[in-house]
Design a protein around this motif. Structure first.
Motif, short mmCIF file in Angstrom:
data_model
loop_
_atom_site.label_atom_id
_atom_site.label_comp_id
_atom_site.label_asym_id
_atom_site.label_seq_id
_atom_site.Cartn_x
_atom_site.Cartn_y
_atom_site.Cartn_z
N CYS A 104 0.82 -1.20 0.00
CA CYS A 104 0.00 0.00 0.00
C CYS A 104 0.86 1.26 0.00
O CYS A 104 1.98 1.25 0.52
N ASP A 105 0.31 2.33 -0.57
CA ASP A 105 0.90 3.64 -0.35
C ASP A 105 0.17 4.25 0.85
O ASP A 105 -0.73 3.65 1.44
N GLU A 106 0.57 5.44 1.21
CA GLU A 106 0.03 6.06 2.42
C GLU A 106 -1.48 6.23 2.35
O GLU A 106 -2.21 6.03 3.33
N GLU A 107 -2.00 6.58 1.17
CA GLU A 107 -3.41 6.87 1.02
C GLU A 107 -4.28 5.62 1.10
O GLU A 107 -5.41 5.67 1.56
N ALA A 109 -3.50 2.60 2.66
CA ALA A 109 -3.31 1.74 3.83
C ALA A 109 -4.52 1.76 4.75
O ALA A 109 -4.96 0.72 5.26
N ASP A 123 4.02 -1.34 3.77
CA ASP A 123 4.19 0.03 3.31
C ASP A 123 5.15 0.05 2.11
O ASP A 123 6.25 -0.51 2.19
N SER A 125 6.98 2.38 0.92
CA SER A 125 8.26 3.03 1.21
C SER A 125 9.23 2.06 1.88
O SER A 125 10.43 2.04 1.57
N GLU A 126 8.69 1.25 2.78
CA GLU A 126 9.52 0.23 3.44
C GLU A 126 9.96 -0.84 2.44
O GLU A 126 11.10 -1.33 2.48
#
Length: 500
Positions: A104-107, A109, A123, A125-126
């Protein structure tokens, strides 16, 4: 070659910092795309996620495509979803998949958690920040075979339950090798990607980028609310190649955008997924006189487009533009209702054979068995054909011509009617740019929705003159624009709900 990722591995070292995918917020180079994909694959492999579907639940962006490749580096198949999809559809898909990992991206999740999958969220980014484990990725690759699944794309099912079409590496590789020469993809090609990433149509651009070194610019869907903004996007990014559904092209040409400007760099215009009215083709040809025009046809179940036709001659309004001939290493047969082959010139169901066929529907053996059947013309050994549900015929030039969907042939007042024939006739009326005909079986009524400047009375008069009485719609509705699905096709269900 037996893995899609080999395309990227061959291209990225040569092109390095050249943009591969870009949007209005930035770009991702070939080198960065490869680095992120290998890092993400290592992250998933370290967590023991292998040979299973991994959902990529992210907005349309270059890093989303990097996540697709990361999943394949881990030896898994990716399943693209977006938060703009209907919630009930997302729930059904997740219920069928039961995924152990959702990138997922932040939006997205928070929505994944709301859908009950919060403990499976990774995440993005992770994922991309992980260290690349070359030894682990090499071990995964050694076990890979070309019939391993690459991705699952969910399409709408007639029962309302989405069907998860599962494509394998072999079918996608064959698709790329056939498609790219047809559309002339090269390092100089600059694509405008119109469709969302959760439909298979985006593979035309993705495969052209990783195989041929093209660059693809991801278009926001909101641009199509204003055709002039579409033209601005095409010119600002010097787009020279588009592969769009016919209704998206019609939305631009039919609303008069070419009276204000034109695509200044266009060299190749591919259209498909729906019938493209000749009237709209002529408008695009006038606006892009140096461009090649190619009609593409094919189902998701055959890994994308399967046929092509280079528009090499003039067509009169109302004339059908052929879908032409099959891609390399793809063949077809036309079957009548009794499973015998239709003679040249007679209609039959288009059935496709070859390695371009997908593996079938995920966790859905009954629907797979109904659509992917033994070739009835070959009793000697196992040979699968995919029954498209589309009716076609060969014209006098030996070119395949699409006629209609089997399910768009209805019976009214004792007569068999092709809804597409009514739509084509309506588009011949002056002031009609696009049309959609629906049939309400319970009331035995035909309804026509159309986009254009013509009033209902003049369209009704035209239809009464050109069609038998039983084919003339009961009601006509003029609309500023016809509702479109995210992939650009006309949203027929929305129109049905509107009528109800």
């Amino acid at each position: 070659m037996k893995n899609i990722l080999e395309f990227l591995e061959n291209t990225a070292p040569k092109l390095g910092d050249k943009p591969a995918f870009a949007d209005e917020s930035g770009s991702l180079s070939f080198a960065e795309l490869l680095r992120l994909a290998r890092a993400g694959g290592s992250f998933l492999a370290e967590r023991g996620i292998y040979r299973q579907p991994v959902v990529v639940f992210m907005d349309k962006a270059p890093r989303t495509i990097a996540a697709f490749f990361a999943v394949m580096y881990a030896g898994c198949c990716y399943v693209p979803l977006e938060k703009g999809m209907p919630l009930h559809r997302l729930r059904m898909i997740l219920q069928r998949l039961q995924p152990q990992a959702i990138v997922c991206d932040e939006e997205s999740a928070a929505l994944a958690a709301e859908l009950g999958a919060g403990d499976k969220v990774i995440d993005s980014s992770e994922l991309f920040a992980a260290e690349t484990d070359d030894a682990s990725l090499a071990a995964i690759r050694r076990r890979h075979i070309d019939t391993d699944p690459a991705y699952i794309v969910f399409t709408s099912g007639s029962t309302g339950v989405p069907k998860g079409v599962t494509a394998c590496h072999r079918s996608v590789i064959d698709y790329a090798n056939a498609l790219c020469p047809v559309i002339g993809a090269s390092e100089d090609s600059r694509f405008a990607m119109q469709v969302p990433l959760y439909v298979d149509a985006c593979m035309k651009e993705i495969l052209s980028v990783i195989k041929c070194g093209s660059t693809a610019f991801l278009m926001p869907q909101s641009l199509f609310m204003s055709p002039l903004r579409v033209l601005d996007f095409l010119n600002r990014y010097e787009i020279n190649t588009i592969c769009w559904v016919a209704s998206a092209l019609t939305l631009v040409s039919g609303l008069g955008a070419f009276e204000e400007g034109r695509p200044e760099h266009m060299k190749t215009v591919c259209f498909g997924s729906e019938v493209f009215p000749v009237k709209q083709l002529h408008l695009w040809q006038s606006a892009c006189p140096e461009a090649r025009f190619i009609n593409l046809y094919g189902p998701t179940e055959a890994t994308g487009m399967s046929f092509y036709f280079n528009v090499d001659r003039d067509f009169a309004e109302g004339e059908a533009i052929p879908v032409g001939r099959p891609f390399d290493n793809t063949d077809f047969i036309l079957l009548r209702e009794d499973d015998t082959e239709a003679p040249a010139g007679e209609p039959g169901e288009i059935c496709i054979r070859g390695t371009a066929l997908s593996l079938g529907y995920f966790d859905d053996p009954e629907r797979t068995a109904a659509a992917f059947t033994q070739n009835p013309l070959n009793p000697h050994y196992p040979e699968t054909v995919y029954r498209t549900g589309d009716i076609g015929r060969l014209n006098e030039r030996g070119e395949l011509v699409f006629i209609s969907r089997k399910d768009s042939q209805i019976k009214n007042m004792g007569h068999r009617i092709e809804l597409g024939e009514i739509e084509s006739c309506a588009c011949l009326c002056g002031g009609v740019e696009s049309a959609c005909c629906l049939f309400e079986k319970e009331k035995s009524k035909l309804y026509l929705y159309y986009m254009g400047t013509a009033d209902e009375k003049s369209v009704q008069k035209h239809l009464r003159k050109e069609l038998p009485r039983y084919m003339v719609p009961t009601k006509l509705y003029r609309m500023q624009t016809l509702p479109l699905l995210p992939n650009g096709k006309i949203d027929r269900k929305s129109l049905i709900d509107m009528e109800r």
